[in-house]
Write a protein that holds these residues in place. Structure first.
Motif, PDB file in Angstrom:
ATOM      1  N   ASN A  37     -28.550 -44.250 -31.085  1.00 36.18           N
ATOM      2  CA  ASN A  37     -28.137 -44.701 -29.758  1.00 36.18           C
ATOM      3  C   ASN A  37     -26.672 -45.077 -29.755  1.00 36.18           C
ATOM      4  O   ASN A  37     -26.181 -45.693 -30.705  1.00 36.18           O
ATOM      5  CB  ASN A  37     -28.978 -45.912 -29.318  1.00 36.18           C
ATOM      6  N   PHE A  38     -25.988 -44.696 -28.702  1.00 40.04           N
ATOM      7  CA  PHE A  38     -24.571 -45.035 -28.578  1.00 40.04           C
ATOM      8  C   PHE A  38     -24.286 -45.433 -27.136  1.00 40.04           C
ATOM      9  O   PHE A  38     -24.312 -44.601 -26.229  1.00 40.04           O
ATOM     10  CB  PHE A  38     -23.702 -43.849 -28.982  1.00 40.04           C
ATOM     11  N   ILE A  39     -24.081 -46.720 -26.932  1.00 36.85           N
ATOM     12  CA  ILE A  39     -23.728 -47.208 -25.592  1.00 36.85           C
ATOM     13  C   ILE A  39     -22.489 -48.087 -25.709  1.00 36.85           C
ATOM     14  O   ILE A  39     -22.146 -48.573 -26.799  1.00 36.85           O
ATOM     15  CB  ILE A  39     -24.878 -48.001 -24.935  1.00 36.85           C
ATOM     16  N   ILE A  99     -23.187 -44.885 -20.856  1.00 38.96           N
ATOM     17  CA  ILE A  99     -23.507 -43.947 -21.920  1.00 38.96           C
ATOM     18  C   ILE A  99     -22.225 -43.737 -22.721  1.00 38.96           C
ATOM     19  O   ILE A  99     -21.173 -43.442 -22.146  1.00 38.96           O
ATOM     20  CB  ILE A  99     -23.993 -42.604 -21.324  1.00 38.96           C
ATOM     21  N   ARG A 105     -23.352 -43.354 -10.979  1.00 36.92           N
ATOM     22  CA  ARG A 105     -24.718 -43.802 -11.261  1.00 36.92           C
ATOM     23  C   ARG A 105     -25.423 -42.949 -12.313  1.00 36.92           C
ATOM     24  O   ARG A 105     -26.427 -43.372 -12.878  1.00 36.92           O
ATOM     25  CB  ARG A 105     -25.534 -43.784  -9.951  1.00 36.92           C
ATOM     26  N   SER A 106     -24.877 -41.766 -12.576  1.00 37.51           N
ATOM     27  CA  SER A 106     -25.565 -40.898 -13.528  1.00 37.51           C
ATOM     28  C   SER A 106     -25.165 -41.165 -14.975  1.00 37.51           C
ATOM     29  O   SER A 106     -25.820 -40.673 -15.901  1.00 37.51           O
ATOM     30  CB  SER A 106     -25.295 -39.424 -13.199  1.00 37.51           C
ATOM     31  N   ASN A 107     -24.083 -41.908 -15.197  1.00 39.17           N
ATOM     32  CA  ASN A 107     -23.697 -42.201 -16.583  1.00 39.17           C
ATOM     33  C   ASN A 107     -23.491 -43.694 -16.821  1.00 39.17           C
ATOM     34  O   ASN A 107     -22.905 -44.088 -17.822  1.00 39.17           O
ATOM     35  CB  ASN A 107     -22.448 -41.406 -16.982  1.00 39.17           C
ATOM     36  N   THR A 108     -23.945 -44.496 -15.858  1.00 37.68           N
ATOM     37  CA  THR A 108     -23.832 -45.947 -15.979  1.00 37.68           C
ATOM     38  C   THR A 108     -25.224 -46.550 -16.049  1.00 37.68           C
ATOM     39  O   THR A 108     -26.085 -46.259 -15.203  1.00 37.68           O
ATOM     40  CB  THR A 108     -23.073 -46.542 -14.774  1.00 37.68           C
ATOM     41  N   ILE A 109     -25.441 -47.375 -17.058  1.00 36.78           N
ATOM     42  CA  ILE A 109     -26.766 -47.970 -17.243  1.00 36.78           C
ATOM     43  C   ILE A 109     -26.902 -49.260 -16.431  1.00 36.78           C
ATOM     44  O   ILE A 109     -27.931 -49.546 -15.835  1.00 36.78           O
ATOM     45  CB  ILE A 109     -26.994 -48.265 -18.744  1.00 36.78           C
ATOM     46  N   GLU A 110     -25.835 -50.033 -16.389  1.00 35.67           N
ATOM     47  CA  GLU A 110     -25.852 -51.297 -15.648  1.00 35.67           C
ATOM     48  C   GLU A 110     -24.424 -51.637 -15.289  1.00 35.67           C
ATOM     49  O   GLU A 110     -23.486 -51.262 -15.999  1.00 35.67           O
ATOM     50  CB  GLU A 110     -26.466 -52.413 -16.515  1.00 35.67           C
ATOM     51  N   THR A 134     -30.146 -44.206 -16.727  1.00 37.51           N
ATOM     52  CA  THR A 134     -28.981 -44.644 -15.955  1.00 37.51           C
ATOM     53  C   THR A 134     -29.415 -45.130 -14.581  1.00 37.51           C
ATOM     54  O   THR A 134     -30.594 -45.068 -14.219  1.00 37.51           O
ATOM     55  CB  THR A 134     -27.953 -43.510 -15.817  1.00 37.51           C
ATOM     56  N   ILE A 150     -30.645 -38.944 -23.686  1.00 38.13           N
ATOM     57  CA  ILE A 150     -31.258 -39.159 -24.998  1.00 38.13           C
ATOM     58  C   ILE A 150     -30.210 -38.969 -26.081  1.00 38.13           C
ATOM     59  O   ILE A 150     -29.548 -37.933 -26.142  1.00 38.13           O
ATOM     60  CB  ILE A 150     -32.436 -38.200 -25.222  1.00 38.13           C
ATOM     61  N   ASP A 151     -30.038 -40.006 -26.880  1.00 36.74           N
ATOM     62  CA  ASP A 151     -29.225 -39.901 -28.084  1.00 36.74           C
ATOM     63  C   ASP A 151     -30.178 -39.778 -29.267  1.00 36.74           C
ATOM     64  O   ASP A 151     -31.146 -40.538 -29.382  1.00 36.74           O
ATOM     65  CB  ASP A 151     -28.365 -41.160 -28.272  1.00 36.74           C
ATOM     66  N   ASP A 192     -29.152 -43.991 -11.659  1.00 35.59           N
ATOM     67  CA  ASP A 192     -29.814 -43.060 -10.733  1.00 35.59           C
ATOM     68  C   ASP A 192     -31.054 -42.429 -11.360  1.00 35.59           C
ATOM     69  O   ASP A 192     -31.596 -41.461 -10.830  1.00 35.59           O
ATOM     70  CB  ASP A 192     -28.841 -41.982 -10.248  1.00 35.59           C
ATOM     71  N   LYS A 199     -26.963 -34.507 -21.692  1.00 38.43           N
ATOM     72  CA  LYS A 199     -28.056 -35.462 -21.527  1.00 38.43           C
ATOM     73  C   LYS A 199     -28.891 -35.590 -22.787  1.00 38.43           C
ATOM     74  O   LYS A 199     -29.772 -36.454 -22.886  1.00 38.43           O
ATOM     75  CB  LYS A 199     -28.955 -35.043 -20.355  1.00 38.43           C
ATOM     76  N   LEU A 200     -28.668 -34.712 -23.725  1.00 34.01           N
ATOM     77  CA  LEU A 200     -29.364 -34.775 -25.018  1.00 34.01           C
ATOM     78  C   LEU A 200     -28.295 -34.641 -26.090  1.00 34.01           C
ATOM     79  O   LEU A 200     -27.738 -33.563 -26.292  1.00 34.01           O
ATOM     80  CB  LEU A 200     -30.395 -33.647 -25.110  1.00 34.01           C
ATOM     81  N   ARG A 201     -27.982 -35.777 -26.744  1.00 34.33           N
ATOM     82  CA  ARG A 201     -26.800 -35.806 -27.605  1.00 34.33           C
ATOM     83  C   ARG A 201     -27.187 -36.105 -29.045  1.00 34.33           C
ATOM     84  O   ARG A 201     -27.853 -37.109 -29.325  1.00 34.33           O
ATOM     85  CB  ARG A 201     -25.827 -36.877 -27.107  1.00 34.33           C
TER      86      ARG A 201
END
Lengths: 125, 508
Positions: free
Chosen positions: B476-478, B441, B263-268, A37, A44-45, A39, B15-17
């Motif tokens: 992966n799931f985005i 995410i 910022r912790s759950n957004t990739i872009e 992300t 991890i999925d 920050d 954070k680990l799904r």
């Protein structure tokens, strides 16, 4: 990498007892993707884990090598993954056989440093 | 935001799904026979039967017998998007890539148990989640024949939600409704398409449409879009397959923040070039209005009724009619009548339709009788009431130049409503509302229409989600979400708001 099996443990592939080997290495790898992300948080999925076993022989006779080669060819002819069985650890799973060709060295009627990698057909949780 | 368990929420933010998904397809479209239901009218929507639910059956799509194809899924992609049409619908599509190593999903493949039923318009349901829990994310139909890739041994299927198939449904009868609220009209139309009352959840409409008319053959979607637009509401099928109508007040007053994206759950994240500014609105309508009872139709040629038999005479009107006076033998010049050459009277039975009128004349005499004239008096409803409203915000025009929006909707039937809609649109859109795209995410329970908070280094603002593109592969799931900055305006609602409240304001 989980463990290196004893050379004395008998193992079977497609119902055939494999020749005594130099080493057997059990590897577990997760099926996953890493997302970073903004920050720098790592998310991890994953879905499951997949195991593989790398079996190495220092020396095989040509006949022993051919018997393994037959197992390799049969998986394509039958469209069925052979079962990898280690009775001592109660393991019996379908696997895909991959021969690491670069390690094959002919020496007369012997094969030197022969390695196969068995990849588990199904993931495990 | 779909309601989920605490465990599901905890897994979503982990954070680990461990991902999970379900794919159900009903290739043979078989039903649970214990469910009673029946088919309406021609029973086709785009050529496919749509079955009406009754009793305690909530959704028709539940009644199909589905087969689990989850273990063949290589990739899902589903998109939910708000119709750009003002007040329009929310539609969703899905694309699914499936493993086909054994050619089981190849149409007409010998040996495949399902290949004969690999056809379009098969019901599909998709779920996504974590570990042992999943939530519904799509319910719909396979739109086309699967795309078979023989080289990679995969098939790709494209799906549309049931809403889109409903929108293509042609009305098999003309519909006239007088002085109905928007939700009442929506309910009537959906029931004509075969849906039961329990299959929809409709807010109380805030607009009364004096005269609603839809001719036979009109696509349901064309009617629904305009009716919903007249209310500035939203119509959509949710992830569970329930059709929902959200009126404008509830849509805009949704202040509950569903999710915080930082910022912790957004990739872009990106800011789009859209600005969504509207500061000039023109509303056009050719509204229908009920005219006084008047002579409206006359027989053009003589009609002969043979002795002892009956003849049907159809009067086709150019506009719908509310009432038609039944004709009687030369009675009055201010009501319907018929005349015969022999001065004989006939018995007449009539039946009124939306834009036609059937008269069955029966001659009990032993000789034929010629009908030489028929005049029908009726109350026609022509589209002669032209409405035009133009509103603008001068301050916004000074800042952003003119940003016009035209609305043409014949269900806006008085100038007050037209002006009110124009003012509300301007009020909501006169200022720059940034549109942002976020790669995030994945959050399976997130829905279009949710209010989210987007937080970055310096600002933290509320946004409304207008589009969600979800991509899931087994590992992966985005999602990519499009959202527009939201200004909460809580309008006064009868029975809910308090008089004197400083928070709820009267709508323009």
């Amino acid at each position: 990498m989980a463990y290196t099996g004893s050379v004395n443990v008998p193992v079977y592939l497609g119902g055939v007892a494999l020749p005594l080997y130099a080493s057997i290495v059990d590897t577990t790898e997760p099926n996953l993707s890493k997302n970073l992300t903004l920050d720098g948080t790592l998310v991890i999925d994953y879905y499951n884990n997949r195991r593989s076993w790398t079996i190495t022989w220092n020396y095989l006779t040509a006949a022993q090598h051919d018997s393994i080669r037959v197992l390799y060819d049969n998986q394509f002819l039958s469209n069925v993954m052979p079962t990898f069985w280690i009775p001592s650890v109660n393991l019996a799973v379908p696997v895909f056989i991959n021969i690491v060709d670069k390690d094959i060295k002919w020496n007369g009627s012997m094969v030197e440093n022969f390695t196969i990698v068995l990849q588990e057909g199904y993931g495990i949780s | 935001m779909q309601t989920v368990t605490d465990t599901f929420y905890a897994n979503t933010i982990s954070k680990l799904r461990k991902l999970n998904w379900k794919l159900y397809i009903s290739w043979n479209k078989s039903f649970n026979e214990s469910v009673s239901f029946f088919t309406i009218g021609s029973s086709t929507i785009g050529g496919i039967d749509i079955i009406k639910g009754v009793g305690d059956v909530v959704q028709e799509w539940d009644k199909y017998a589905y087969t689990d194809y989850s273990n063949r899924v290589l990739q899902f992609e589903w998109t939910r998007e708000q119709d750009p049409y003002i007040g329009g619908a929310i539609m969703s599509i899905a694309d699914i890539v499936l493993d086909n190593h054994d050619d089981m999903l190849t149409p007409n493949q010998p040996g495949s148990v399902v290949s004969a039923n690999i056809l379009p318009w098969r019901p599909v349901r998709i779920y996504a989640g974590f570990k042992d829990e999943v939530v519904p994310v799509f319910v719909g139909l396979i739109e086309n024949m699967p795309d078979v890739d023989t080289k990679s041994k995969t098939v790709t299927i494209h799906c549309i939600d049931f809403m889109q198939s409903l929108f293509n449904f042609p009305l098999d009868t003309a519909v006239i409704l007088q002085n109905n609220r928007t939700d009442q009209i929506i309910s009537t139309l959906l029931q004509l398409a075969g849906l039961g009352p329990t299959q929809m959840s409709l807010d109380t409409g805030q607009t009364i449409i004096p005269f609603f008319f839809a001719d036979k053959g009109t696509k349901l979607g064309d009617c629904l879009r305009d009716v919903v637009s007249a209310d500035l509401g939203r119509l959509y099928m949710d992830e569970n397959g329930i059709i929902r109508f959200i009126n404008r007040t509830n849509w805009l007053s949704n202040t509950s923040t569903s999710w915080v994206f930082n910022r912790s759950n957004t990739i872009e994240r990106r800011t789009t070039t859209d600005d969504n500014i509207i500061n000039v609105v023109e509303v056009h309508s050719s509204a229908r209005q009920v005219l006084d009872n008047q002579k409206y139709w006359q027989l053009s040629d003589t009609v002969t009724v043979p002795a002892g038999s009956s003849v049907d005479v159809w009067a086709d009107f150019s506009d719908p009619v509310v009432t038609v006076d039944a004709p009687s033998y030369i009675d009055s010049a201010t009501t319907s009548l018929y005349e015969t050459s022999s001065l004989d009277t006939l018995s007449v039975v009539t039946h009124q339709y939306a834009i036609s009128y059937l008269m069955t004349f029966t001659n009990s005499n032993a000789y034929p009788v010629d009908i030489t004239n028929i005049e029908l008096w009726a109350t026609p409803v022509p589209a002669t009431k032209l409405i035009y409203a133009r509103e603008q915000d001068s301050d916004s025009i000074t800042k952003y130049h003119q940003r016009p929006q035209d609305i043409t909707n014949d269900y806006i039937q008085d100038i007050t409503t037209a002006q009110s809609l124009a003012l509300m649109l301007i009020q909501d859109n006169k200022d720059f509302n940034p549109v942002r795209e976020l790669d995030i995410i994945g959050v399976p329970q997130l829905q279009v229409g949710d209010t989210i908070r987007v937080t970055d280094e310096k600002v933290s603002d509320l946004y409304s989600v207008t589009k969600i593109v979800s991509k899931m592969i087994p590992t992966n799931f985005i999602q990519t979400i499009t959202c527009v900055k939201k200004t909460i305006r809580t309008y006064f609602r009868i029975g809910i708001s308090t008089i004197g409240s400083s928070t709820d304001v009267i709508a323009p």
